[in-house]
Design an enzyme around this catalytic site. Structure first.
Site, PDB file in Angstrom:
ATOM      1  N   GLY A 160      -4.510  -1.283  -1.699  1.00  0.00           N
ATOM      2  CA  GLY A 160      -4.505   0.345  -1.236  1.00  0.00           C
ATOM      3  C   GLY A 160      -4.492   0.861   0.557  1.00  0.00           C
ATOM      4  O   GLY A 160      -3.764   1.407   0.707  1.00  0.00           O
ATOM      5  N   ARG A 186     -16.467  -1.150 -24.080  1.00  0.00           N
ATOM      6  CA  ARG A 186     -16.640  -1.478 -22.731  1.00  0.00           C
ATOM      7  C   ARG A 186     -16.003  -0.588 -21.767  1.00  0.00           C
ATOM      8  O   ARG A 186     -15.082   0.340 -22.470  1.00  0.00           O
ATOM      9  CB  ARG A 186     -16.379  -2.732 -22.934  1.00  0.00           C
ATOM     10  CG  ARG A 186     -17.235  -3.535 -23.576  1.00  0.00           C
ATOM     11  CD  ARG A 186     -17.361  -5.385 -22.554  1.00  0.00           C
ATOM     12  NE  ARG A 186     -18.681  -5.903 -22.971  1.00  0.00           N
ATOM     13  CZ  ARG A 186     -17.800  -8.145 -22.892  1.00  0.00           C
ATOM     14  NH1 ARG A 186     -17.009  -8.023 -22.610  1.00  0.00           N
ATOM     15  NH2 ARG A 186     -19.159  -8.721 -22.715  1.00  0.00           N
ATOM     16  N   ASP A 222       1.165  -1.446  -0.072  1.00  0.00           N
ATOM     17  CA  ASP A 222      -0.696   0.181  -0.063  1.00  0.00           C
ATOM     18  C   ASP A 222       0.571   1.565  -0.158  1.00  0.00           C
ATOM     19  O   ASP A 222       0.569   2.136  -0.076  1.00  0.00           O
ATOM     20  CB  ASP A 222      -0.536  -0.339   1.077  1.00  0.00           C
ATOM     21  CG  ASP A 222      -1.135  -1.346   1.137  1.00  0.00           C
ATOM     22  OD1 ASP A 222      -2.276  -1.656   0.556  1.00  0.00           O
ATOM     23  OD2 ASP A 222      -2.424  -1.839   2.934  1.00  0.00           O
TER      24      ASP A 222
END
Ligand code: F6P
Length: 369
Positions: A184, A176, A141
């Site tokens: 995180g 799309r 993170d």
């Protein structure tokens, strides 16, 4: 002979084995005896779960993901949930048992590798139990304030970027919108770095509450410019302006309720479907981001952290964590290390660059330039 013990705690991260390698090799060269504690503090609780580490034992582990010692993110020895004989869960304080084993086995230092949770535990052991401890920061993170970077992050970003690269072709082929949820926790570093590098149209991060109308506006703008697909990267901790808390899933682990971040990607995808009528799919990269071989950057950082941790132990610099302060390795107190979580700075040049290349953060003030 001096004896040290190493442990790895919290979620695993690529680079842990490289750090174990560096500690083992450099401690061995000093004539120390090295032990690894299985699954966080488990080896210190039950010494039969201690692993003797030698240069032979760590040969070849440097490029491997995970940790040869095992890890856990639910093993707080000060409040450990333990199942008794009749199947009830009791919470026990096992810290004194750990200290007794630590002293009885003659360890002079504990090198603990982990994120904020592990550093908090290390700080408690240092302050309340006088354990001589040195911290090594790892987290995908990258939310530890005291170090410019922890290892694991660079690999996670590379994995997420690679996934985004692959999604472009399928998104384009089907006209799309692909919504990709990344990890995180409460920081948006993985989403931001991978989103910019992977050519996202929209990046949603916890630091910037988003307006879904702005997200859809960006997708509609794409259509006007004859681009009929879009890639939206959502950090698991991102919130729409109207949300009071991030989207979570509940799990019960060892009888305890735990909230795990996750689900915001599907929520965003559903909103996009409803507001734009576009064919939209969502996927969650999840633990893929924690796996695999560490990048060269993470490997080198982990080796440097491991080497620096041994030098700190040699100098008796305990109750500290190694930190990167480019270009140096520095020692910060554990108290400093656990003070705050790092967030994406809103004045960062990365945000400026992202806006300049047309990326939306789902926010009026940070609309693409
Ligand atoms: O802190 C690392 C991390 O991977 C977070 O990004 C994520 O929210 C969490 O751990 C997932 O934890 P678990 O391994 O318990 O699913």
């Amino acid at each position: 002979m001096k004896k040290i013990v190493i442990s790895t705690g919290g979620g695993d991260a690529p680079g842990l084995n490289a750090a174990i390698y560096a500690v083992t090799k450099s401690a061995y060269r000093r004539g120390w005896e090295i032990y690894g504690s299985r699954s966080g503090y488990q080896g210190l609780l039950n010494p039969e779960e201690l692993i003797r580490l030698t240069p032979e034992k760590v040969e070849g582990i440097m490029p491997l993901g995970g940790t040869i010692l095992g890890s856990t993110n639910k093993g707080n020895p000060f409040a450990m949930p333990v199942e008794n004989l009749i199947g009830e869960i009791q919470t026990l304080d096992l810290s004194d048992r750990i200290m007794r084993n630590f002293r009885r086995l003659g360890f002079f230092c504990h090198i603990t590798m982990g994120g904020d949770g592990s550093m908090e535990l290390a700080h408690r052991f240092a302050v309340e139990k006088e354990m001589p401890v040195v911290g090594v920061p790892k987290t995908i993170d990258n939310d530890l304030e005291a170090t410019q970077q922890a290892f694991g992050f660079d690999t996670a970003v590379a994995t997420a970027t690679d996934a985004l690269d692959k999604l472009h072709s399928t998104a384009k082929s089907h006209d799309r919108v692909m919504v990709v949820e990344v990890m995180g926790r409460d920081s948006g570093f993985i989403a931001l770095n991978a989103g910019i590098s992977g050519g996202a149209d929209v990046i949603l991060i916890p630091e910037i509450p988003f307006d879904i109308n702005m997200v859809c506006q960006k997708i509609n703008d794409n259509e006007l410019r004859d681009k009929h697909y879009a890639i939206v990267v959502v950090a698991e901790g991102a919130k729409a302006e109207e949300m009071t808390k991030a989207v979570c899933k509940r799990t019960a682990e060892l009888g305890r309720d735990r909230e795990l971040l996750g689900g915001i990607g599907e929520w965003v995808a559903e909103q996009i479907r409803q507001h734009t009528g576009k064919d939209t799919r969502s996927l969650t990269l999840g633990h893929l981001q924690r796996g695999g071989s560490p990048t060269t950057f993470d490997r080198l950082l982990a080796l440097r952290f491991g080497g620096a941790a041994v030098r700190m132990a040699e100098q008796g610099l305990f109750n500290h964590m190694v930190a990167l302060k480019t270009p140096d390795m520095v020692a910060v107190t554990l108290a400093e290390a656990i003070k705050g979580r790092k967030k994406v700075p809103l004045d960062s040049d990365k945000l400026l660059t992202a806006r300049e290349i047309g990326i939306s953060f789902g926010n009026v003030e940070l609309a693409p330039r």
